[in-house]
Design an enzyme around this catalytic site. Structure first.
Site, PDB file in Angstrom:
ATOM      1  CG  ASP A  72      -2.147  -1.089   1.210  1.00 52.11           C
ATOM      2  OD1 ASP A  72      -2.409  -1.114  -0.060  1.00 52.11           O
ATOM      3  OD2 ASP A  72      -2.820  -1.264   2.206  1.00 52.11           O
ATOM      4  CD  GLU A 142      -2.538   8.746   7.367  1.00 52.41           C
ATOM      5  OE1 GLU A 142      -1.115   8.610   7.090  1.00 52.41           O
ATOM      6  OE2 GLU A 142      -2.986   7.800   7.300  1.00 52.41           O
ATOM      7  CG  ASN A 186      -9.232   7.606  11.062  1.00 53.69           C
ATOM      8  OD1 ASN A 186      -9.432   8.350  11.814  1.00 53.69           O
ATOM      9  ND2 ASN A 186     -10.354   6.696  10.869  1.00 53.69           N
ATOM     10  CB  SER A 188      -4.300   2.563  14.741  1.00 51.05           C
ATOM     11  OG  SER A 188      -3.981   1.460  13.597  1.00 51.05           O
ATOM     12  CB  ALA A 207      -2.288   9.775  23.159  1.00 42.45           C
ATOM     13  CD  GLN A 239       4.589   6.593   1.305  1.00 46.44           C
ATOM     14  OE1 GLN A 239       4.339   7.562   0.533  1.00 46.44           O
ATOM     15  NE2 GLN A 239       4.539   5.486   1.376  1.00 46.44           N
TER      16      GLN A 239
END
Length: 295
Positions: A72, A142, A186, A188, A207, A239
């Site tokens: 991906d 994202e 997102n 996760s 968090a 990345q």
């Protein structure tokens, strides 16, 4: 949705350092040749393999579609490189998850026939554009605003909608995601899964330091602005990195162009969700045993 056309010439972008990737490419090239499709390898990859290669701009002008050979991440990188080029792309998965990729190498021969016959679907996926200091950056999954170091403490991020402040996030980081990216970082962080062809912007704090900071799903028509309380980093699709400081004014909006992804006609997004996330599978490896005649 765009109309599918016959693919006779296909450009390939790959990740050169993937183990055994040259042999995988050569096998795929052979499989596609049976259907009459000619493959052209992007030059930076070709140099690593010792093969003939072609400049990306030449490929865009001379092939019918592009493909990424990798996971991906390789597909995400290729989508950013091809932003605004108006050419469809699909992924051939030799990575781990393969959530966005269309096929595996073992499916290449069958899918090549579908490509040559124009029997596939094209899906337009929303992308995001971030503007900072007169520069633009694009993401298909994202943008992440995060601390430079965990030792720096809580990061305060002032968030604006259409130039009106609506929140100050106090968290380790903030995800600004597309529906396509809703199943990436997102999810996760506790964000919602959004059907990838929807037109939304997702805001998910990571968090958060107060229970009132909850994930939000916004319409894509909004223009968002962000300022940080201390030096931070803008991470693009996990990345690329861009530095932010207290004077930075970061603007994020829906990009004017979309990524056009090719998929097999029989691909079901919800089936992919079920397979990748193992939905509907029992956590029990075998049925519970029941005892008879015992107290």
């Amino acid at each position: 949705m765009q109309k599918s056309k016959k693919v006779k010439k296909l450009g390939i972008i790959t990740r050169p350092n993937t183990p055994n990737i040259k042999n995988i490419f050569l096998k795929i090239k052979e499989d596609f040749s049976y259907s009459g499709i000619e493959l052209f390898l992007e030059e930076s990859c070709a140099k690593t393999f010792g093969l003939d290669g072609y400049d990306l701009e030449w490929l865009v002008q001379n092939v019918d579609a592009m493909a990424s050979l990798g996971g991906d991440g390789t597909l995400l990188s290729a989508c950013r490189k091809l932003y605004g080029k108006h050419i469809p792309i699909f992924g051939i998965n030799v990575g781990n998850l393969g959530f966005l990729t269309a096929i595996s190498p073992s499916q290449a021969k069958d899918f090549a026939k579908d490509l040559y016959d124009g029997q596939y679907t094209m899906q337009e996926h929303m992308m995001l554009e971030a503007s900072l200091d007169s520069k633009s950056f694009f993401a298909i999954n994202e943008f992440l605003i995060c601390q430079n170091s965990p030792s720096h403490g809580i990061l305060e991020i002032s968030a604006y909608i259409d130039e009106n402040i609506f929140n100050t996030y106090r968290a380790d980081s903030l995800i600004i995601a597309t529906p396509t990216g809703s199943t990436a970082y997102n999810i996760s962080a506790g964000g919602s899964i959004v059907y990838p062809l929807c037109q939304n912007i997702l805001l998910t704090p990571v968090a958060a330091h107060t229970l009132t900071q909850r994930p939000m799903v916004l319409d894509s028509s909004f223009t968002l602005g962000f300022c940080v309380s201390s030096p931070a980093t803008l991470l693009i699709d996990g990345q690329e990195q861009v530095s932010l400081d207290q004077t930075s004014i970061l603007t994020i909006r829906q990009a004017s162009q979309k990524a056009t992804l090719i998929q097999p006609k029989n691909r079901s997004y919800f089936q992919v969700l079920k397979e990748k996330f193992q939905w509907g599978q029992s956590l029990l490896t075998q049925p519970p045993k029941t005892s008879s005649g015992e107290s």
